[in-house]
Design an enzyme around this catalytic site. Structure first.
Site, PDB file in Angstrom:
ATOM      1  N   LYS A   7      56.747   8.070 112.566  1.00 17.24           N
ATOM      2  CA  LYS A   7      55.989   7.595 111.408  1.00 17.24           C
ATOM      3  C   LYS A   7      55.497   8.815 110.658  1.00 17.24           C
ATOM      4  O   LYS A   7      54.755   9.648 111.201  1.00 17.24           O
ATOM      5  CB  LYS A   7      54.820   6.753 111.882  1.00 17.24           C
ATOM      6  CG  LYS A   7      54.015   6.210 110.728  1.00 17.24           C
ATOM      7  CD  LYS A   7      53.148   5.087 111.192  1.00 17.24           C
ATOM      8  CE  LYS A   7      52.356   4.514 110.053  1.00 17.24           C
ATOM      9  NZ  LYS A   7      51.412   3.509 110.532  1.00 17.24           N
ATOM     10  N   ARG A  46      48.052  -0.325 101.802  1.00 15.41           N
ATOM     11  CA  ARG A  46      46.615  -0.113 102.003  1.00 15.41           C
ATOM     12  C   ARG A  46      45.804  -0.996 101.070  1.00 15.41           C
ATOM     13  O   ARG A  46      44.697  -1.395 101.396  1.00 15.41           O
ATOM     14  CB  ARG A  46      46.283   1.368 101.867  1.00 15.41           C
ATOM     15  CG  ARG A  46      46.914   2.148 103.020  1.00 15.41           C
ATOM     16  CD  ARG A  46      46.581   3.613 103.066  1.00 15.41           C
ATOM     17  NE  ARG A  46      47.361   4.246 104.131  1.00 15.41           N
ATOM     18  CZ  ARG A  46      47.494   5.558 104.290  1.00 15.41           C
ATOM     19  NH1 ARG A  46      46.900   6.382 103.460  1.00 15.41           N
ATOM     20  NH2 ARG A  46      48.216   6.028 105.287  1.00 15.41           N
ATOM     21  N   LYS A 105      45.934  11.093 107.179  1.00 12.22           N
ATOM     22  CA  LYS A 105      46.377  10.818 108.553  1.00 12.22           C
ATOM     23  C   LYS A 105      47.283  11.928 109.094  1.00 12.22           C
ATOM     24  O   LYS A 105      48.069  11.703 110.004  1.00 12.22           O
ATOM     25  CB  LYS A 105      47.069   9.449 108.591  1.00 12.22           C
ATOM     26  CG  LYS A 105      46.173   8.307 108.091  1.00 12.22           C
ATOM     27  CD  LYS A 105      46.765   6.923 108.352  1.00 12.22           C
ATOM     28  CE  LYS A 105      45.792   5.820 107.908  1.00 12.22           C
ATOM     29  NZ  LYS A 105      46.276   4.456 108.231  1.00 12.22           N
ATOM     30  N   LYS A 138      59.846   5.225 109.834  1.00 16.54           N
ATOM     31  CA  LYS A 138      58.993   4.728 108.754  1.00 16.54           C
ATOM     32  C   LYS A 138      58.410   5.873 107.969  1.00 16.54           C
ATOM     33  O   LYS A 138      57.873   6.777 108.600  1.00 16.54           O
ATOM     34  CB  LYS A 138      57.872   3.908 109.400  1.00 16.54           C
ATOM     35  CG  LYS A 138      56.851   3.342 108.464  1.00 16.54           C
ATOM     36  CD  LYS A 138      55.782   2.645 109.268  1.00 16.54           C
ATOM     37  CE  LYS A 138      54.772   2.023 108.348  1.00 16.54           C
ATOM     38  NZ  LYS A 138      53.677   1.417 109.067  1.00 16.54           N
ATOM     39  N   SER A 169      55.934  -0.530 101.863  1.00 20.27           N
ATOM     40  CA  SER A 169      55.398  -1.141 100.648  1.00 20.27           C
ATOM     41  C   SER A 169      55.757  -0.365  99.383  1.00 20.27           C
ATOM     42  O   SER A 169      56.160  -0.967  98.389  1.00 20.27           O
ATOM     43  CB  SER A 169      53.879  -1.277 100.785  1.00 20.27           C
ATOM     44  OG  SER A 169      53.279  -0.023 101.078  1.00 20.27           O
ATOM     45  N   TYR A 212      59.968  -6.287 103.040  1.00 18.84           N
ATOM     46  CA  TYR A 212      59.275  -7.360 102.318  1.00 18.84           C
ATOM     47  C   TYR A 212      60.267  -8.206 101.518  1.00 18.84           C
ATOM     48  O   TYR A 212      59.931  -9.272 101.037  1.00 18.84           O
ATOM     49  CB  TYR A 212      58.199  -6.760 101.404  1.00 18.84           C
ATOM     50  CG  TYR A 212      57.177  -5.962 102.193  1.00 18.84           C
ATOM     51  CD1 TYR A 212      56.184  -6.610 102.921  1.00 18.84           C
ATOM     52  CD2 TYR A 212      57.254  -4.568 102.274  1.00 18.84           C
ATOM     53  CE1 TYR A 212      55.276  -5.893 103.691  1.00 18.84           C
ATOM     54  CE2 TYR A 212      56.350  -3.840 103.031  1.00 18.84           C
ATOM     55  CZ  TYR A 212      55.367  -4.511 103.744  1.00 18.84           C
ATOM     56  OH  TYR A 212      54.481  -3.801 104.516  1.00 18.84           O
TER      57      TYR A 212
HETATM   58  C1  PBG Z   1      49.122   1.780 109.837  1.00 19.13           C
HETATM   59  C2  PBG Z   1      50.205   1.098 109.104  1.00 19.13           C
HETATM   60  C3  PBG Z   1      50.747   1.556 107.904  1.00 19.13           C
HETATM   61  C4  PBG Z   1      51.699   0.623 107.498  1.00 19.13           C
HETATM   62  C5  PBG Z   1      51.763  -0.367 108.471  1.00 19.13           C
HETATM   63  N1  PBG Z   1      50.819  -0.055 109.467  1.00 19.13           N
HETATM   64  C6  PBG Z   1      50.536   2.816 107.185  1.00 19.13           C
HETATM   65  C7  PBG Z   1      49.206   3.259 106.808  1.00 19.13           C
HETATM   66  O1  PBG Z   1      48.487   2.594 106.068  1.00 19.13           O
HETATM   67  O2  PBG Z   1      48.840   4.351 107.216  1.00 19.13           O
HETATM   68  C8  PBG Z   1      52.453   0.747 106.219  1.00 19.13           C
HETATM   69  C9  PBG Z   1      53.361  -0.352 105.867  1.00 19.13           C
HETATM   70  C10 PBG Z   1      53.803  -0.331 104.454  1.00 19.13           C
HETATM   71  O3  PBG Z   1      53.478   0.585 103.664  1.00 19.13           O
HETATM   72  O4  PBG Z   1      54.533  -1.258 104.083  1.00 19.13           O
HETATM   73  N2  PBG Z   1      48.965   1.490 111.133  1.00 19.13           N
END
Ligand code: PBG
Length: 337
Positions: free
Chosen positions: A206, A216, A229, A260, A286, A325
């Site tokens: 990740k 978010r 992060k 990811k 996303s 999605y």
């Molecule tokens: C964090 C988490 C994230 C996503 C899923 N779980 C990233 C984050 O906000 O740090 C992102 C998924 C997306 O962007 O579609 N545990």
């Protein structure tokens, strides 16, 4: 003067790549990769309450769903042939705290949704993320002590939360918080609780990415997050480190690996599949989704074709499936063909 056709013949000899591309039937015949509904995992967002479908502005076409609506979505997914869904809760702000204690509530939003979905739609797979970010008041994936996300304490809590998720009926635990040692600890905790059959899909690699922006907003952590992060997610510059990190997850007992974000990291998908041979998934996150939707809404790209092309790219890169999605939209499209 030499005739031009003759010149090309001299250069290509008998080799002409275009013979296999000359008609629809040859192209179908030689197609190396195919996208099917079996490749899809659909991430959905949850909110408390009932009867509510709340659109997420930064993700056109995606909404937050109350548990009853999530059950309907799961039914729709199962009817379309989508093998699994992945759930992400957007819980009340009052329930979020420094340690993400709501993750240890047996009947929290994500566990209620899992139980309801498994009861109504037993044949769909439910994959649950076990990171703490939906539950913390600071938006981090782990427990914050001072200015540090503490590793071992977070792992211990995540492993306990994983057991509650499995108790609720989750089929696959997907830890996304990138703490060291989490896969082994979760495996151990699941087994100790009698959940030998519950799998682990590791968010093995990740990356510390800006592509998570709209997510978010979806779970309302964007405004909460203090700092970034970078002390736990992987630097986007590092491929070899990503493979090493995934190797640990494989050793600790991961059943499946995930990369990811997706499209900017196709090299990592390929490297993990080559190195470990585990079922490997990409999360088209996303930001990737929203960029396609936004450009399509402006008439700048053909959204449907770009969607299909990106998903096929994951297959070509060695992925066994994609969290996207677009899942229901693609599934409907594939069913028409
Ligand atoms: C964090 C988490 C994230 C996503 C899923 N779980 C990233 C984050 O906000 O740090 C992102 C998924 C997306 O962007 O579609 N545990």
């Amino acid at each position: 003067m030499q005739d031009k056709t003759h010149l090309v013949d001299e250069i290509t000899g008998h080799r002409r790549m275009r013979r296999n591309r000359k008609a629809d039937w040859t192209r179908r015949l030689v197609q190396e990769n195919r996208l099917t509904v079996d490749d899809l995992i659909w991430p959905i967002f949850l909110i408390p309450g009932s009867g509510i479908v709340e659109p997420i502005p930064a993700m056109p076409g995606v909404s937050r769903l109350t548990v009853d609506k999530a059950v309907e979505a799961a039914k729709e997914a199962a009817d379309l042939g989508i093998p699994a869904i992945a759930t992400f809760p957007n819980i009340e702000m009052e329930l979020r705290d420094e340690t993400g204690s709501n993750s240890l509530e047996k009947n929290n939003l994500i566990n209620l949704a899992t139980a309801a979905i498994k009861k109504a739609v037993p044949n769909i797979g439910v994959i649950t993320d076990v990171a703490l970010d939906p539950f913390t008041s600071h938006g981090h994936d782990g427990i914050l002590r001072g200015s540090e996300i503490v590793n071992d304490e977070t792992v211990e809590q995540v492993a306990r939360a994983a057991v509650y998720q499995a108790d609720a009926g989750s089929d696959i635990i997907a830890p996304s918080e990138m703490m060291d040692g989490r896969i082994g600890a979760i495996r151990h905790a699941l087994d100790a609780a009698g959940h030998q059959g519950v799998g682990i899909m590791s968010y093995a690699t990740k990356f510390s990415s800006a592509f998570y922006g709209p997510y978010r907003e979806a779970i309302s952590t964007g405004g909460l997050l203090k700092g970034d992060k970078k002390t736990y997610y992987i630097d986007p510059a590092n491929g070899t480190e990503a493979v090493r990190d995934a190797a640990l997850d494989v050793e600790e007992g991961a059943d499946m690996l995930m990369v990811k974000p997706g499209l900017p990291y196709l090299d990592i998908c390929w490297r993990l599949k080559e190195a470990f041979g585990l079922p490997t998934f990409a999360y088209q996150v996303s930001g990737e989704y929203s960029m396609i939707k936004a450009a399509a809404a402006n008439g700048w790209i053909d959204g449907e074709r770009v969607m299909l092309e990106t998903l096929l790219a994951f297959k070509r890169a060695g992925c066994d499936g994609i969290l996207t999605y677009f899942a229901p939209e693609v599934a409907k499209l594939l069913a028409k063909r």
